[in-house]
Structure formats: structure tokens, C-alpha cells
Write a protein that holds these residues in place. Structure first.
Motif, mmCIF file in Angstrom:
data_model
loop_
_atom_site.group_PDB
_atom_site.id
_atom_site.type_symbol
_atom_site.label_atom_id
_atom_site.label_comp_id
_atom_site.label_asym_id
_atom_site.label_seq_id
_atom_site.Cartn_x
_atom_site.Cartn_y
_atom_site.Cartn_z
ATOM 1 N N GLY A 81 -60.876 -31.623 24.656
ATOM 2 C CA GLY A 81 -60.049 -32.815 24.494
ATOM 3 C C GLY A 81 -59.366 -33.173 25.796
ATOM 4 O O GLY A 81 -59.737 -32.721 26.860
ATOM 5 N N GLY A 82 -58.365 -34.003 25.712
ATOM 6 C CA GLY A 82 -57.618 -34.405 26.906
ATOM 7 C C GLY A 82 -58.061 -35.761 27.419
ATOM 8 O O GLY A 82 -58.635 -36.571 26.698
ATOM 9 N N THR A 83 -57.793 -35.990 28.685
ATOM 10 C CA THR A 83 -58.038 -37.267 29.332
ATOM 11 C C THR A 83 -59.522 -37.597 29.385
ATOM 12 O O THR A 83 -60.338 -36.768 29.742
ATOM 13 C CB THR A 83 -57.467 -37.230 30.764
ATOM 14 O OG1 THR A 83 -56.071 -36.951 30.687
ATOM 15 C CG2 THR A 83 -57.684 -38.542 31.488
ATOM 16 N N LYS A 84 -59.864 -38.830 29.047
ATOM 17 C CA LYS A 84 -61.229 -39.327 29.206
ATOM 18 C C LYS A 84 -61.367 -39.876 30.624
ATOM 19 O O LYS A 84 -60.421 -40.428 31.175
ATOM 20 C CB LYS A 84 -61.514 -40.444 28.209
ATOM 21 C CG LYS A 84 -61.527 -40.003 26.773
ATOM 22 C CD LYS A 84 -61.809 -41.203 25.862
ATOM 23 C CE LYS A 84 -61.690 -40.802 24.422
ATOM 24 N NZ LYS A 84 -60.378 -41.080 23.859
ATOM 25 N N ILE A 85 -62.559 -39.727 31.198
ATOM 26 C CA ILE A 85 -62.846 -40.272 32.518
ATOM 27 C C ILE A 85 -63.973 -41.268 32.345
ATOM 28 O O ILE A 85 -65.012 -40.945 31.781
ATOM 29 C CB ILE A 85 -63.223 -39.159 33.504
ATOM 30 C CG1 ILE A 85 -62.113 -38.105 33.545
ATOM 31 C CG2 ILE A 85 -63.468 -39.749 34.894
ATOM 32 C CD1 ILE A 85 -62.458 -36.874 34.326
ATOM 33 N N THR A 86 -63.756 -42.505 32.807
ATOM 34 C CA THR A 86 -64.712 -43.590 32.566
ATOM 35 C C THR A 86 -65.282 -44.126 33.871
ATOM 36 O O THR A 86 -64.625 -44.095 34.913
ATOM 37 C CB THR A 86 -64.047 -44.754 31.804
ATOM 38 O OG1 THR A 86 -63.067 -45.365 32.635
ATOM 39 C CG2 THR A 86 -63.395 -44.282 30.527
ATOM 40 N N TRP A 87 -66.527 -44.614 33.790
ATOM 41 C CA TRP A 87 -67.201 -45.271 34.906
ATOM 42 C C TRP A 87 -67.866 -46.524 34.390
ATOM 43 O O TRP A 87 -68.261 -46.596 33.239
ATOM 44 C CB TRP A 87 -68.282 -44.371 35.515
ATOM 45 C CG TRP A 87 -67.729 -43.195 36.230
ATOM 46 C CD1 TRP A 87 -67.385 -43.127 37.550
ATOM 47 C CD2 TRP A 87 -67.464 -41.907 35.693
ATOM 48 N NE1 TRP A 87 -66.916 -41.881 37.857
ATOM 49 C CE2 TRP A 87 -66.955 -41.098 36.718
ATOM 50 C CE3 TRP A 87 -67.593 -41.344 34.418
ATOM 51 C CZ2 TRP A 87 -66.592 -39.782 36.534
ATOM 52 C CZ3 TRP A 87 -67.228 -40.028 34.229
ATOM 53 C CH2 TRP A 87 -66.733 -39.262 35.288
ATOM 54 N N GLY A 88 -68.034 -47.487 35.287
ATOM 55 C CA GLY A 88 -68.695 -48.734 34.952
ATOM 56 C C GLY A 88 -67.699 -49.868 34.939
ATOM 57 O O GLY A 88 -66.508 -49.695 35.147
ATOM 58 N N GLY A 89 -68.191 -51.053 34.692
ATOM 59 C CA GLY A 89 -67.318 -52.207 34.704
ATOM 60 C C GLY A 89 -67.022 -52.657 36.115
ATOM 61 O O GLY A 89 -67.611 -52.177 37.078
ATOM 62 N N PRO A 90 -66.081 -53.558 36.276
ATOM 63 C CA PRO A 90 -65.792 -54.091 37.607
ATOM 64 C C PRO A 90 -65.186 -53.027 38.513
ATOM 65 O O PRO A 90 -64.494 -52.128 38.034
ATOM 66 C CB PRO A 90 -64.790 -55.215 37.332
ATOM 67 C CG PRO A 90 -64.218 -54.920 35.999
ATOM 68 C CD PRO A 90 -65.256 -54.147 35.238
ATOM 69 N N PRO A 91 -65.440 -53.121 39.834
ATOM 70 C CA PRO A 91 -64.855 -52.146 40.766
ATOM 71 C C PRO A 91 -63.333 -52.186 40.719
ATOM 72 O O PRO A 91 -62.738 -53.235 40.486
ATOM 73 C CB PRO A 91 -65.362 -52.598 42.137
ATOM 74 C CG PRO A 91 -66.504 -53.501 41.867
ATOM 75 C CD PRO A 91 -66.286 -54.088 40.504
ATOM 76 N N LEU A 92 -62.741 -51.053 40.955
ATOM 77 C CA LEU A 92 -61.280 -50.938 40.982
ATOM 78 C C LEU A 92 -60.782 -51.096 42.406
ATOM 79 O O LEU A 92 -61.499 -50.842 43.356
ATOM 80 C CB LEU A 92 -60.859 -49.559 40.457
ATOM 81 C CG LEU A 92 -61.320 -49.211 39.044
ATOM 82 C CD1 LEU A 92 -60.968 -47.777 38.736
ATOM 83 C CD2 LEU A 92 -60.693 -50.149 38.042
ATOM 84 N N MET A 93 -59.549 -51.501 42.526
ATOM 85 C CA MET A 93 -58.929 -51.566 43.844
ATOM 86 C C MET A 93 -58.493 -50.155 44.224
ATOM 87 O O MET A 93 -57.796 -49.502 43.455
ATOM 88 C CB MET A 93 -57.703 -52.489 43.810
ATOM 89 C CG MET A 93 -58.028 -53.943 43.530
ATOM 90 S SD MET A 93 -59.025 -54.688 44.824
ATOM 91 C CE MET A 93 -57.885 -54.662 46.175
ATOM 92 N N PRO A 94 -58.900 -49.668 45.397
ATOM 93 C CA PRO A 94 -58.491 -48.319 45.789
ATOM 94 C C PRO A 94 -56.984 -48.236 45.963
ATOM 95 O O PRO A 94 -56.344 -49.176 46.419
ATOM 96 C CB PRO A 94 -59.210 -48.088 47.109
ATOM 97 C CG PRO A 94 -59.834 -49.369 47.506
ATOM 98 C CD PRO A 94 -59.725 -50.340 46.375
ATOM 99 N N ASP A 95 -56.427 -47.125 45.571
ATOM 100 C CA ASP A 95 -55.002 -46.853 45.736
ATOM 101 C C ASP A 95 -54.901 -45.622 46.629
ATOM 102 O O ASP A 95 -55.114 -44.508 46.157
ATOM 103 C CB ASP A 95 -54.340 -46.605 44.380
ATOM 104 C CG ASP A 95 -52.845 -46.402 44.483
ATOM 105 O OD1 ASP A 95 -52.341 -46.146 45.599
ATOM 106 O OD2 ASP A 95 -52.173 -46.486 43.451
ATOM 107 N N PRO A 96 -54.596 -45.804 47.915
ATOM 108 C CA PRO A 96 -54.607 -44.673 48.839
ATOM 109 C C PRO A 96 -53.624 -43.569 48.462
ATOM 110 O O PRO A 96 -53.785 -42.446 48.889
ATOM 111 C CB PRO A 96 -54.258 -45.295 50.195
ATOM 112 C CG PRO A 96 -53.707 -46.642 49.898
ATOM 113 C CD PRO A 96 -54.206 -47.047 48.544
ATOM 114 N N GLY A 97 -52.661 -43.848 47.644
ATOM 115 C CA GLY A 97 -51.697 -42.827 47.249
ATOM 116 C C GLY A 97 -52.130 -42.026 46.039
ATOM 117 O O GLY A 97 -51.484 -41.053 45.677
#
Length: 85
Positions: free
Chosen positions: A46-62
Motif C-alpha cells: 500500500g502507500g503512495t501511488k506513483i503515476t506516469w503519462g499525461g501532460p509533462p509536468l513543470m520541473p520543481d528544482p526543490g
């Protein structure tokens, strides 16, 4: 996994559906979503799901998330297994 993050329902990552297939095999985590060019995996515990696909995300350097893999056995064999995926 994800120590110090508190509870997070899902993490959305840049990458294609194929990246989700790779990490599912690499980690041995089942696919919990595989539809419309998107995929998600989740630990069998269980726990956090990790997803891929869809529109690209904006990188967050932090906020850079990465997996540190530590094989129980032969490290070279694990590298070869991952490269074969």
C-alpha cells in the motif's frame, strides 16, 4: 519509502506509460492503473501511488524524487536485470 514526506496519495511523474511498465517490473510493484496512456504503480504494502503519462509536468528544482535501489544479492546481476527491462 518516501520517508519524511508525510502521507501523499499519489506522485505524478514525467514520463510515458512505458516508464511505468519499467518501474513496475523493476520494483516488483503491481500496476494499479493502466488506461488512456497513463499508468500507476503501488507497493504491494500500500502507500503512495506513483503515476506516469499525461501532460509533462513543470520541473520543481526543490523537489527531486529518485529511487535508490539496493539489491539484496549480486549487484552486477541486478544491473543486468534492469538493463534487460
Amino acid at each position: 519509502f518516501l520517508a519524511g514526506c508525510g502521507f501523499i496519495g499519489a506522485l505524478a511523474c514525467d514520463g510515458s506509460q512505458t516508464v511505468g511498465y519499467f518501474w513496475s517490473e523493476a520494483l516488483g510493484w503491481p500496476l494499479v492503473w493502466d488506461k488512456d496512456e497513463e499508468t500507476a504503480i503501488q507497493s504491494p504494502n500500500g502507500g503512495t501511488k506513483i503515476t506516469w503519462g499525461g501532460p509533462p509536468l513543470m520541473p520543481d528544482p526543490g523537489k527531486d524524487l529518485h529511487f535508490d535501489l539496493a539489491p539484496d544479492g549480486d549487484q552486477q546481476a541486478e544491473v543486468e536485470r534492469l538493463l534487460s527491462l
